[in-house]
Design a protein around this motif. Structure first.
Motif, PDB file in Angstrom:
ATOM      1  N   GLY B 373       0.711  -1.249  -0.056  1.00 34.48           N
ATOM      2  CA  GLY B 373      -0.075   0.031  -0.157  1.00 34.48           C
ATOM      3  C   GLY B 373       0.761   1.280   0.071  1.00 34.48           C
ATOM      4  N   PHE B 374       1.901   0.978   0.150  1.00 32.07           N
ATOM      5  CA  PHE B 374       3.204   2.126   0.220  1.00 32.07           C
ATOM      6  C   PHE B 374       3.379   2.340  -1.290  1.00 32.07           C
ATOM      7  N   VAL B 375       3.285   3.635  -1.543  1.00 35.59           N
ATOM      8  CA  VAL B 375       3.510   3.800  -3.125  1.00 35.59           C
ATOM      9  C   VAL B 375       4.976   4.485  -3.141  1.00 35.59           C
ATOM     10  N   ALA B 376       5.715   3.612  -3.528  1.00 32.10           N
ATOM     11  CA  ALA B 376       7.231   4.140  -3.634  1.00 32.10           C
ATOM     12  C   ALA B 376       7.184   4.799  -5.202  1.00 32.10           C
ATOM     13  N   ARG B 377       7.508   6.168  -4.910  1.00 30.87           N
ATOM     14  CA  ARG B 377       7.612   6.760  -6.190  1.00 30.87           C
ATOM     15  C   ARG B 377       8.737   7.211  -6.807  1.00 30.87           C
ATOM     16  N   GLY B 378       9.699   6.796  -6.106  1.00 28.00           N
ATOM     17  CA  GLY B 378      11.120   6.916  -6.614  1.00 28.00           C
ATOM     18  C   GLY B 378      12.239   6.197  -6.017  1.00 28.00           C
ATOM     19  N   TYR B 379      13.286   6.098  -6.346  1.00 30.57           N
ATOM     20  CA  TYR B 379      14.550   5.487  -5.944  1.00 30.57           C
ATOM     21  C   TYR B 379      14.952   5.942  -4.802  1.00 30.57           C
ATOM     22  N   PRO B 380      15.489   5.204  -3.709  1.00 29.23           N
ATOM     23  CA  PRO B 380      15.989   5.700  -2.370  1.00 29.23           C
ATOM     24  C   PRO B 380      17.153   6.623  -2.702  1.00 29.23           C
ATOM     25  N   GLU B 381      17.405   7.573  -1.993  1.00 26.63           N
ATOM     26  CA  GLU B 381      18.596   8.627  -2.145  1.00 26.63           C
ATOM     27  C   GLU B 381      19.666   8.056  -1.342  1.00 26.63           C
ATOM     28  N   GLY B 382      20.646   7.353  -1.803  1.00 26.93           N
ATOM     29  CA  GLY B 382      21.889   6.823  -1.201  1.00 26.93           C
ATOM     30  C   GLY B 382      21.466   5.560  -0.498  1.00 26.93           C
ATOM     31  N   ILE B 383      22.687   5.088   0.094  1.00 25.15           N
ATOM     32  CA  ILE B 383      22.788   3.855   0.465  1.00 25.15           C
ATOM     33  C   ILE B 383      21.994   3.496   1.597  1.00 25.15           C
ATOM     34  N   VAL B 384      22.548   4.643   2.669  1.00 29.20           N
ATOM     35  CA  VAL B 384      21.826   4.238   4.159  1.00 29.20           C
ATOM     36  C   VAL B 384      20.329   4.486   3.991  1.00 29.20           C
ATOM     37  N   ALA B 385      19.766   5.319   3.269  1.00 25.37           N
ATOM     38  CA  ALA B 385      18.542   5.851   2.838  1.00 25.37           C
ATOM     39  C   ALA B 385      17.858   4.190   2.270  1.00 25.37           C
ATOM     40  N   GLY B 386      18.588   3.657   1.566  1.00 22.24           N
ATOM     41  CA  GLY B 386      18.131   2.505   0.883  1.00 22.24           C
ATOM     42  C   GLY B 386      17.547   1.315   1.895  1.00 22.24           C
ATOM     43  N   PHE B 387      18.209   1.460   3.194  1.00 22.59           N
ATOM     44  CA  PHE B 387      17.942   0.463   4.079  1.00 22.59           C
ATOM     45  C   PHE B 387      16.762   1.119   5.050  1.00 22.59           C
ATOM     46  N   THR B 388      16.804   2.392   5.380  1.00 20.08           N
ATOM     47  CA  THR B 388      15.987   2.811   6.305  1.00 20.08           C
ATOM     48  C   THR B 388      14.552   3.414   5.833  1.00 20.08           C
ATOM     49  N   GLU B 389      14.862   3.868   4.562  1.00 14.55           N
ATOM     50  CA  GLU B 389      13.464   5.009   4.038  1.00 14.55           C
ATOM     51  C   GLU B 389      12.530   3.754   3.579  1.00 14.55           C
ATOM     52  N   ALA B 390      11.322   4.174   3.562  1.00 16.95           N
ATOM     53  CA  ALA B 390      10.335   3.574   3.083  1.00 16.95           C
ATOM     54  C   ALA B 390      10.467   3.050   2.000  1.00 16.95           C
ATOM     55  N   ASN B 391      10.120   1.836   1.393  1.00 18.99           N
ATOM     56  CA  ASN B 391      10.278   1.544   0.268  1.00 18.99           C
ATOM     57  C   ASN B 391       9.076   0.364  -0.156  1.00 18.99           C
ATOM     58  N   SER B 392       9.101  -0.164  -1.332  1.00 16.21           N
ATOM     59  CA  SER B 392       8.564  -1.594  -1.562  1.00 16.21           C
ATOM     60  C   SER B 392       9.218  -2.449  -1.817  1.00 16.21           C
ATOM     61  N   ALA B 393       8.952  -3.786  -2.006  1.00 18.10           N
ATOM     62  CA  ALA B 393       9.270  -4.723  -2.480  1.00 18.10           C
ATOM     63  C   ALA B 393       8.660  -5.580  -3.591  1.00 18.10           C
ATOM     64  N   MET B 394       9.414  -6.414  -4.315  1.00 18.26           N
ATOM     65  CA  MET B 394       8.601  -6.922  -5.716  1.00 18.26           C
ATOM     66  C   MET B 394       7.347  -7.581  -5.267  1.00 18.26           C
ATOM     67  N   PRO B 395       7.347  -8.487  -4.424  1.00 21.13           N
ATOM     68  CA  PRO B 395       5.911  -9.209  -4.209  1.00 21.13           C
ATOM     69  C   PRO B 395       5.049  -8.299  -3.534  1.00 21.13           C
ATOM     70  N   ALA B 396       5.409  -7.563  -2.826  1.00 27.42           N
ATOM     71  CA  ALA B 396       4.672  -6.592  -2.213  1.00 27.42           C
ATOM     72  C   ALA B 396       3.948  -5.642  -2.997  1.00 27.42           C
ATOM     73  N   GLN B 397       4.836  -5.162  -4.218  1.00 27.72           N
ATOM     74  CA  GLN B 397       4.329  -4.380  -5.232  1.00 27.72           C
ATOM     75  C   GLN B 397       3.449  -5.045  -5.864  1.00 27.72           C
TER      76      GLN B 397
END
Lengths: 265, 442, 490
Positions: B373-397
């Motif tokens: 239900g989280f709409v990931a509208r873009g790529y994460p900014e940077g590596i750390v953000a990649g781990f901690t910022e909200a994102n989706s995952a393939m099956p969830a998407q």
């Protein structure tokens, strides 16, 4: 002592039950049985002896086509049972095995009751019309297996709960229950202690009255004790075949002599 | 022992082996039937597999193509200046574009009437796109430029068979008359199918724009999650297996751990989701929907799998190797780390890859930690953000798309499955190659 | 990311410790490593371990405990009057945390000055507005209490992290110092390092137990919480499932029976598909198939088990459902209302379970000794007679175990039922009706907007507990049966 018994034994000429000629067996590329010809008599105990890996068990398993269950095994030549080629295309191995029963090296009772172990063969071959028939067959077979007195009170106990020697006699009784004409035994005593062995050997001697018995053994004493005819196999060849007394006292082939005197094998 | 001799041998049924009796025939027929059941079962299993794959490919492939209007357009400096002076600037561009389309259609001998509204229904706000392009690339003025403009999802649906003339009802999204224009444009070769890069590389769009939805951002989310899983579960799993296989004494604690591991391997994945929700989010207040949390949950889920396969490969190293090392005076720890572990490594890696593949496709726990239900509208900014910022995952998407009301998203969901399966297939092939290449028989 | 930096600093200290320890050991042996008790690297590793393990351990403990401590401290400063009617303290605390995060992010984005964010008398409307400008989620207007709470929360956390960083670095340095002091040539560095390594291995092995404990604790606490809000009997014996939305309007009926019924019905349909197909496939593969066919068919069947469940879910929703509707829907037999139904989910789940049944049964049938088969063939039994009357009875316990494992899978399966079974909880016998399951309701109750303190959300934990107990029971039983069976033939 043994020699005396052998010499005393009356060797009557019987009908030929199984006749194999020029039999070859291959396991993949391995030529396991080379050109074996033998005539096995009815109502006789025939022993196959020889060193390990000489092909005696392989040849035994050809006689009721147990080798069919091994994919890479190939049999050539003629094996006749009562004059009929058992490797004929029209022969159903299932029917053949009903006539040529088999007892194995390790006792292998089914994980069922003693009664069901014996009744299994008669049931699948439709030998009994009623429960009473079956009861009769079971009792008769257990008596022939010389185990009736030991198990008659616990026919519905699992067959796996018996001792090794009892299990093997149960397996013999199970083989007898289908009324075979030939009984093949593949080292039936090798997993048993001496007392159980003696019981089974005695039983084999008694079975001779009704059946043609073929027994594979690696014990020369056992062959001498139970058989009337002996065949010596070596490296896939049938080296010598004759009356047991003659093989053990006066072998014609030097290889046989070396083996029975303990120099090879 | 006289029973056998006491009874006289009975007369035997003299039967020939060659002629089979009725009973044997019946038994053989039963045999054939039984065999046929078995074969049927296998064929059914394989048939299901084929049906599954055919329906995935058939429904998913269209997600990789999209309908575009491919048109060559020339804008002169004068036209640019004139348009920029207008009150409604984008409208001016739009009109120029329509004129160009008209010209191209007429040149091909087709004449069809359409207005700016129709173009907007087909292509969205064309004028804005053109204006932005020319404002950014002034050098293109006066030169012919090839524009590839994405058609609206209804038009896309018309090409892919989702929308047909019989079922279409006039709406502000698409009119029946527009389809005539679409047909004409197709005839001229202006409107056509092209590979949909947006789907592969893009991020999710809102619920109202199925055409712009892409799986790229959630692939990145899955990637970060898998890094967490790999970094945690491989060392922990190997360490746990070494202890259990090589050092653990036979006692109650060891038994408890073993029973625990085999049971954890069979706990439903949704329960791990509950664990993640309660422990990582409610208790530790880690960020919701973050790949870090997803990775932690999947690590706990994957660990039993990895431990079980690692122990199997440690067990397959023969004891003689350990004895040899101990025999030259190595400590037990040295024997394990210098000899046993390197020999078991291919098996361990294979097990790990298979565990990762399982984790990659897992959906249920992700539902509970907010990755759906989280709409990931873009790529994460940077590596750390990649781990901690909200994102989706393939099956969830994929689940998010499947749960949306707009049917056009279903195609995206199937397409997403193709991407997911492609990843799984690659991982499994790597595992198989590893196993083949390093398999050792003792 | 200060944590990342802190970890790196600790690792750097440990690295330095390794080098120092190694050279100090060599020096103590006069540069000749043969005079040392252990290899020089063990002396280095000893120092490094002594610095890294306690430092990281303290860091992890601190990170776990600090939120609890800060939470309770801040919670204590919020007066009861700030807890609105129908709300709870935990909700207010969530608001505090959200505001604190918002403040932090707003400062990071430059929408707010640090002074403004820490000013306890800041204008509330202005704070709310600037939080909104910074794109932070603010559900309601920030109240004075919440703002103060959030500021205290931030301040305490900042102090906490500062103290922790200092402490952790100190511990790391102390570890190096201690490790170096004991480094001399007679010191049994290898034994100490190996003991340390072993402790780490034991720690890794006990994570499995920790996971189970975590699962049980998170289920038990929330379930108890739920039973304080909702009667125990009504949950287990209620025949109606009708949660009220958003947790405010009216009472909810939260009876588990319709969900259990749906779960079992779907599982039964799935097993009816999977068990015959899987079992016969296993029999054919292990007894009849040529090695060639086996080498192809077995992995292909196992592909079915490797496909993620979301794929099956989508397959149920978009392919099988519509197909069934075509035959059983209003245009066909008229039994089916919509594509999502027990039958849809059950059939697809059955396909998914085929390889579970077939692989396990295959192993188990192969474990039946060949002697058993030989005995039967030797009596003139056909292959199918041997299989039916000797092999299968011998393998029966193992096969029952395999089926129980498959059943536990079916009960715990989530995605297929979420997508394929429908959302309506009902007690119906018609397999073409939409029903729902325990797992599907866990998902829907925990992904909605309901707050975590309401019975509508907490019921998911009670459902999870039920699910966990059910599947655990099945697994333990199945594993026990299979293990007993294996031992019989070993």
């Amino acid at each position: 002592m043994n020699d005396m018994r052998i010499l005393e034994r009356k060797v009557a000429a019987n009908d030929i039950k199984i006749s194999a000629s020029n039999t070859q067996v291959y396991y993949g590329d391995n030529h396991a049985i080379k050109d074996v010809s033998i005539e096995i008599e009815d109502k006789t105990v025939t022993a196959f002896i020889g060193p390990s890996g000489c092909g005696k068990s392989t040849f035994l398993r050809c006689l009721n086509r147990m080798n069919d269950t091994i994919d890479i095994c190939r049999v050539e030549g003629d094996i006749l049972l009562d004059g009929e080629d058992i490797y004929d295309k029209r022969v159903d191995p299932v029917q053949l095995r009903a006539k040529v029963g088999m007892v194995f090296q390790k006792p292998n009772p089914f994980p069922k009751s003693i009664y069901d172990n014996i009744a299994y063969g008669p049931r699948i071959h439709g030998l009994a019309n009623s429960k009473a028939d079956l009861d009769v067959i079971v009792e008769k077979s257990l008596r022939r297996g010389a185990i009736w007195d030991e198990v008659k009170d616990r026919l519905h106990a699992p067959g796996t709960g018996l001792s090794g020697g009892q299990q093997q006699r149960l397996c013999i009784a199970r083989a007898v229950a289908t009324e075979p004409e030939v009984l093949l035994m593949d080292e039936p005593c090798s997993a048993l202690d001496p007392i159980a062995t003696a019981q089974v050997e005695e039983l084999i001697d008694e079975l001779r009255v009704s059946y043609s018995v073929v027994i594979v053994t690696h014990s020369m004493q056992q062959a001498a004790r139970v058989s009337q005819k002996t065949a010596f196999f070596h490296l896939g060849n049938l080296v010598e075949y004759g009356d047991t007394g003659q093989i053990f006292t006066n072998p014609k082939d030097p290889r046989t002599e070396s083996y029975i005197t303990g120099r090879i094998g | 022992m006289t029973d056998a001799t006491a009874q006289s041998p009975e007369p035997r049924k003299q039967s020939s082996l060659i002629s089979s009796d009725a009973r044997t025939a019946k038994r053989n027929a039963a045999e054939k039937r039984f065999r046929a059941y078995g074969l049927t079962a296998i064929l059914m299993g394989l048939a299901f597999l084929v049906v599954l794959f055919v329906s995935i490919v058939r429904s998913g492939m269209p997600a990789f193509t999209r309908t575009v209007v491919d048109v060559e357009f020339v804008l002169t400096q004068e036209q640019f200046d004139a348009s920029e002076k207008e009150l409604f600037k984008t409208k001016a561009y739009s009109n120029l574009f329509i004129a160009e389309l008209q010209d191209q259609l007429t040149a091909s001998g087709l004449s069809i009437d359409f207005d700016a509204k129709a173009i907007e229904r087909l292509l969205g706000k064309v004028g804005g796109t053109l204006r932005e392009h020319y404002k950014a690339n002034a050098a293109d003025l006066g030169k012919p430029v090839q524009f590839e403009l994405a058609a609206s999802s209804r038009v896309d649906g018309y090409f892919k068979g989702r929308v047909s003339r019989d079922t279409l009802q006039d709406s502000r999204f698409l009119m029946l008359s527009d389809l005539d224009l679409v047909d004409a444009l197709e005839e001229v070769g202006i409107i056509k199918q092209a590979f949909n890069w947006t789907f592969v590389t893009g991020a999710d769009s809102g619920v109202d724009n199925p055409g712009g939805a892409g799986i790229g951002a959630s692939v990145v989310g899955s990637f970060f999650m898998m890094i967490v899983v790999l970094v945690l579960s491989l060392p922990i799993g190997v360490a746990a297996s070494i202890y259990l296989e090589e050092f653990a004494p036979q006692n109650r604690l060891t038994d408890l751990i073993e029973v625990n591991i085999s049971n954890l391997a069979a706990v439903p994945s949704i329960v791990f989701g509950i664990l993640g929700l309660a422990v990582f989010i409610q208790f530790m207040h880690l960020p919701q929907s973050a790949p870090l949390v997803g990775g932690l949950v999947l690590t706990l889920m994957t660990l039993p799998t990895i431990i079980i396969s690692t122990r199997a490969s440690l067990k397959s190293v023969p004891p003689s190797i350990r004895d040899a090392a101990l025999g030259v005076g190595a400590s037990k720890m040295q024997a394990v780390f210098h000899h046993v572990l390197p020999l078991a490594m291919p098996g361990i890696l294979t097990g790990t890859i298979i565990g990762l593949a399982q984790a990659l496709g897992e959906t249920a726990p992700l539902l509970l930690i907010g990755m759906v239900g989280f709409v990931a509208r873009g790529y994460p900014e940077g590596i750390v953000a990649g781990f901690t910022e909200a994102n989706s995952a393939m099956p969830a998407q994929i689940y998010t798309w499947a749960a949306r009301a707009d049917v056009s998203f279903y195609e995206k969901a199937w397409g997403g499955i193709i991407v997911l399966l492609a990843f799984l297939l690659t991982m499994n092939i790597i595992a198989i190659i590893l196993r083949r290449r390093f398999e050792r028989r003792w | 990311m200060p944590l990342l930096w802190l970890t790196l600093i600790v690792l750097a200290i440990a690295g330095a410790g390794y080098v120092l320890g190694r050279s100090r050991a060599l020096a103590s042996a006069g540069g000749d490593s043969r005079h040392l008790h252990s290899l020089p690297s063990y002396y280095g590793a000893n120092v490094a371990l002594k610095s890294v393990v306690p430092a990281i351990g303290v860091m992890i403990l601190w990170l776990l405990l600090q939120p609890l401590y800060v939470g309770s401290q801040v919670s204590g400063t919020i007066p009861d009057s700030a807890v609105a009617e129908g709300s709870s303290r935990s909700l207010v605390m969530a608001e505090v945390r959200r505001t604190a995060d918002g403040l932090k992010n707003a400062v990071a984005l430059g929408e707010m000055t640090t002074e403004f964010a820490t000013d306890p008398d800041a204008d509330l409307a202005e704070v709310t507005q600037s939080l909104k400008d910074a794109g932070q989620i603010v559900t309601a207007d920030v109240t004075q209490d919440i703002l103060r709470g959030a500021q205290k929360y931030r301040a305490m956390n900042a102090t906490g992290y500062f103290v922790m960083s200092g402490l952790v670095i100190l511990i790391a340095l102390a570890g190096v110092f201690f490790g170096l002091r004991e480094t001399q040539k007679e010191f049994r560095a290898r034994n100490v390092v190996e003991a340390g390594l072993k402790a780490i291995l034991i720690g890794a092995a006990s994570i499995a137990i920790l996971t189970t404990v975590g699962i049980v604790l998170s289920l038990v606490f929330n379930t108890l919480e739920f039973f304080r809000l909702y009667p125990f009997m009504d949950f287990f014996f209620g025949t109606k499932w009708a949660p009220s939305f958003s947790g405010r309007g009216g009472a909810s009926d939260l009876g588990i029976l319709p969900l259990l019924w749906g779960t079992f019905y779907i599982s039964i349909v799935a097993l009816t598909v999977a068990v015959p197909i899987g079992l016969f496939a296993a029999i054919y593969l292990s007894e009849y198939a040529s090695p060639r066919l086996r080498a192809v068919a077995k992995p292909l069947l196992e592909v079915l088990a490797g496909i993620p469940t979301i794929v099956y879910g989508l397959f149920a929703l978009l392919t099988v459902g519509p197909l069934l509707v075509k035959f059983f829907g209003d245009d066909g037999l008229g039994w089916m209302q919509s594509g999502t139904a027990v039958m849809t989910a059950g059939l697809v789940m059955g396909v998914m379970l085929i390889p579970f049944v077939s692989s396990l049964s295959d192993d188990i049938i192969n474990a039946v000794p060949q002697a058993m088969r030989d005995g039967s063939y030797g009596l003139g039994a056909t292959q199918s007679e041997t299989i039916r009357q000797v092999v299968l009875p011998a393998a029966l316990p193992g096969i029952v175990g395999a089926i129980l494992l498959a059943a536990s899978r079916a009960i715990g399966e989530t995605m297929i039922v979420v997508l394929g079974a429908g959302a309506a909880a009902r007690l119906s016998m018609n397999p073409f009706d939409a029903m729902t399951t325990v797992t599907a309701k866990i998902v829907s109750q925990l992904t909605g907007d309901a707050d975590f303190a309401s019975p509508e959300a907490l019921v998911a934990f009670a459902l999870g507990m039920t699910l966990f107990v059910l599947t655990l029971g099945l697994n333990v039983l199945a594993l026990y049966i299979v293990r007993k069976y294996r031992e019989q033939y070993e």
